[in-house]
Design a protein around this motif. Structure first.
Motif, PDB file in Angstrom:
ATOM      1  N   TYR A 112      -0.377  11.483   0.789  1.00 57.62           N
ATOM      2  CA  TYR A 112      -0.410  10.198   1.483  1.00 57.62           C
ATOM      3  C   TYR A 112      -1.496  10.191   2.553  1.00 57.62           C
ATOM      4  O   TYR A 112      -2.219   9.195   2.717  1.00 57.62           O
ATOM      5  CB  TYR A 112       0.954   9.911   2.106  1.00 57.62           C
ATOM      6  CG  TYR A 112       0.962   8.707   3.013  1.00 57.62           C
ATOM      7  CD1 TYR A 112       0.848   7.423   2.493  1.00 57.62           C
ATOM      8  CD2 TYR A 112       1.073   8.856   4.393  1.00 57.62           C
ATOM      9  CE1 TYR A 112       0.858   6.320   3.322  1.00 57.62           C
ATOM     10  CE2 TYR A 112       1.081   7.761   5.229  1.00 57.62           C
ATOM     11  CZ  TYR A 112       0.969   6.486   4.698  1.00 57.62           C
ATOM     12  OH  TYR A 112       0.970   5.391   5.517  1.00 57.62           O
ATOM     13  N   HIS A 116      -4.365   7.470   2.665  1.00 53.50           N
ATOM     14  CA  HIS A 116      -4.346   6.492   3.753  1.00 53.50           C
ATOM     15  C   HIS A 116      -5.534   6.656   4.695  1.00 53.50           C
ATOM     16  O   HIS A 116      -6.136   5.663   5.134  1.00 53.50           O
ATOM     17  CB  HIS A 116      -3.038   6.633   4.540  1.00 53.50           C
ATOM     18  CG  HIS A 116      -2.912   5.642   5.661  1.00 53.50           C
ATOM     19  ND1 HIS A 116      -2.533   4.328   5.451  1.00 53.50           N
ATOM     20  CD2 HIS A 116      -3.128   5.773   7.005  1.00 53.50           C
ATOM     21  CE1 HIS A 116      -2.517   3.690   6.614  1.00 53.50           C
ATOM     22  NE2 HIS A 116      -2.866   4.546   7.570  1.00 53.50           N
ATOM     23  N   THR A 169       7.943   8.527   6.742  1.00 55.03           N
ATOM     24  CA  THR A 169       8.284   8.050   5.396  1.00 55.03           C
ATOM     25  C   THR A 169       9.358   6.970   5.372  1.00 55.03           C
ATOM     26  O   THR A 169       9.398   6.160   4.443  1.00 55.03           O
ATOM     27  CB  THR A 169       8.747   9.223   4.520  1.00 55.03           C
ATOM     28  OG1 THR A 169       9.876   9.868   5.145  1.00 55.03           O
ATOM     29  CG2 THR A 169       7.640  10.248   4.353  1.00 55.03           C
ATOM     30  N   HIS A 174       4.749   2.607   1.134  1.00 52.89           N
ATOM     31  CA  HIS A 174       4.096   3.552   0.230  1.00 52.89           C
ATOM     32  C   HIS A 174       5.104   4.531  -0.373  1.00 52.89           C
ATOM     33  O   HIS A 174       5.002   4.887  -1.545  1.00 52.89           O
ATOM     34  CB  HIS A 174       3.024   4.343   0.983  1.00 52.89           C
ATOM     35  CG  HIS A 174       2.362   5.412   0.161  1.00 52.89           C
ATOM     36  ND1 HIS A 174       1.223   5.176  -0.586  1.00 52.89           N
ATOM     37  CD2 HIS A 174       2.691   6.708  -0.061  1.00 52.89           C
ATOM     38  CE1 HIS A 174       0.879   6.289  -1.215  1.00 52.89           C
ATOM     39  NE2 HIS A 174       1.756   7.237  -0.905  1.00 52.89           N
ATOM     40  N   PHE A 175       6.095   4.930   0.405  1.00 57.96           N
ATOM     41  CA  PHE A 175       7.069   5.929  -0.058  1.00 57.96           C
ATOM     42  C   PHE A 175       8.295   5.303  -0.701  1.00 57.96           C
ATOM     43  O   PHE A 175       8.917   5.911  -1.572  1.00 57.96           O
ATOM     44  CB  PHE A 175       7.508   6.819   1.117  1.00 57.96           C
ATOM     45  CG  PHE A 175       6.407   7.650   1.682  1.00 57.96           C
ATOM     46  CD1 PHE A 175       5.945   8.778   1.012  1.00 57.96           C
ATOM     47  CD2 PHE A 175       5.815   7.319   2.885  1.00 57.96           C
ATOM     48  CE1 PHE A 175       4.918   9.552   1.527  1.00 57.96           C
ATOM     49  CE2 PHE A 175       4.789   8.091   3.416  1.00 57.96           C
ATOM     50  CZ  PHE A 175       4.344   9.204   2.734  1.00 57.96           C
ATOM     51  N   LYS A 311       0.318  13.974  -6.190  1.00 58.99           N
ATOM     52  CA  LYS A 311       1.282  14.854  -5.525  1.00 58.99           C
ATOM     53  C   LYS A 311       1.455  16.147  -6.313  1.00 58.99           C
ATOM     54  O   LYS A 311       1.545  17.232  -5.739  1.00 58.99           O
ATOM     55  CB  LYS A 311       2.627  14.144  -5.381  1.00 58.99           C
ATOM     56  CG  LYS A 311       2.612  12.993  -4.403  1.00 58.99           C
ATOM     57  CD  LYS A 311       3.937  12.255  -4.403  1.00 58.99           C
ATOM     58  CE  LYS A 311       3.859  11.023  -3.515  1.00 58.99           C
ATOM     59  NZ  LYS A 311       5.085  10.188  -3.623  1.00 58.99           N
TER      60      LYS A 311
END
Length: 363
Positions: A112, A116, A169, A174-175, A311
């Motif tokens: 992330y 980002h 998070t 996004h999560f 990931k």
């Protein structure tokens, strides 16, 4: 605010690493663990970090729920250190759990952060991890009268890690959004030479992480001065993390990875040629900026550009390099320790560069 949360996570996470790497071996030694027992304990975490990503190839997905489970698992592992640390076989279990959980936590946030902040700003956030690593080492060294202080610092650091990870998070679109999984399978073969290079790079670091202090003090450099050498390397790492943006914009990622590997080969060769020279030792430590900071950012960015499963790519990066590479490097360093240790390390780094020469970025 997002930058602050990410930076806070890195600071806390690498504070955990600092306590675990710098002080836990000394703690175990004071508790009458033998050298083979200490080696076995510290081989468990990188091995678990290597094995864990394979479970995510088909059976699991690194979702927010799994991530929170890993945070709870890491906290539980540190809490279990307290009742098990006096029992070798029992103590192996929380170390295995900690290695597995940390192998999931960092790639989840780092992926992330890279997306980002982009690779140009990523280094400025990641440098807070280096600050945490160095700062906790300096502070704990002054409060190490009782080995329990080390465990307390470890618990505090992992608690802060969980706090910043949850803060970042929770309620973050996004999560919480559904993960879109690419239909293409995760493939190693089409970039196999890159993976081999990343593995060999960390094998070459085995002599540094495990024997640098012993090597320097054996050649007449005091323990206190050696500690300054460690700190100087981290400072150089921090500086390049902050100022690496122009390099990332001007040069290709593959070129920067190659530069990091070549700098590493030179670094080990200098230590071999001039083992008693303090100035050369400082010069070799200055290259840590390239062999870790620049290489780390460029390698991660390159992998993220090559794989849709970012990931998972991050998990395998840590698993293959710092996990399997670190494990093999530690074993080989222990076997080959002596006058030619860093000559061998330099040769392994050159093998890593040779593997990169076989890698075709367009693949």
């Amino acid at each position: 605010m997002i930058f602050f949360k990410i930076s806070g996570f890195f600071f806390a996470y690498f504070s955990v690493t600092s306590v675990y790497v710098i002080f836990m071996p000394k703690i175990l030694q004071t508790l009458d663990y033998s050298a083979p027992q200490i080696g076995a304990i510290f081989a468990l975490a990188p091995l678990m970090r290597f094995f864990v990503p394979f479970f995510f190839l088909k059976h699991f997905e690194l979702t927010q729920k799994v991530f929170y489970t890993a945070l709870c698992g890491a906290l539980l592992a540190i809490l279990l250190f307290y009742p098990t640390i006096h029992h070798f076989y029992l103590f192996m279990l929380p170390n295995m759990l900690l290695g597995a959980c940390l192998g999931m936590i960092l790639p989840y946030i780092e992926t992330y952060a890279m997306e980002h902040l982009q690779k140009e700003r990523f280094g400025r956030s990641r440098l807070f991890g280096s600050i945490g690593f160095m700062l906790i080492g300096i502070i704990l060294a002054r409060h190490f009268e009782n080995y329990m202080n080390g465990l307390h610092y470890l618990l505090l650091a992992i608690s802060l890690t969980a706090f910043f990870a949850y803060w970042l998070t929770q309620n973050n679109v996004h999560f919480t959004a559904e993960t879109v999984t690419s239909e293409a399978p995760f493939n190693f073969l089409h970039v196999k030479y890159l993976w081999i290079s990343l593995f060999l790079m960390q094998v070459s670091f085995g002599g540094f992480y495990n024997f640098f202090t012993i090597y320097e003090t054996a050649h007449g450099i005091s323990l206190e001065t050696t500690s300054y050498l460690w700190a100087f390397g981290v400072i150089c790492e921090i500086v390049l993390f902050y100022f690496q943006s122009p390099l990332l914009k001007r040069f290709s990622l593959l070129s920067l990875v190659k530069l990091g590997v070549l700098a590493t080969a030179l670094r080990w060769f200098l230590l071999f040629l001039f083992p008693s020279s303090l100035w050369i030792s400082y010069a070799s430590q200055s290259l840590h900026a390239f062999s870790f900071a620049l290489h780390h950012t460029a390698a991660l960015s390159l992998l993220y550009s090559l794989y849709a499963h970012k990931k998972l790519a991050g998990q395998f990066y840590y698993g293959f390099s710092f996990g399997l590479g670190g494990f093999v490097g530690a074993l080989l360093a222990g076997y080959f320790y002596g006058e030619y240790l860093y000559l061998y390390a330099s040769f392994v780094a050159l093998l890593a560069f040779g593997s990169l020469m076989l890698f075709k970025e367009r693949e």
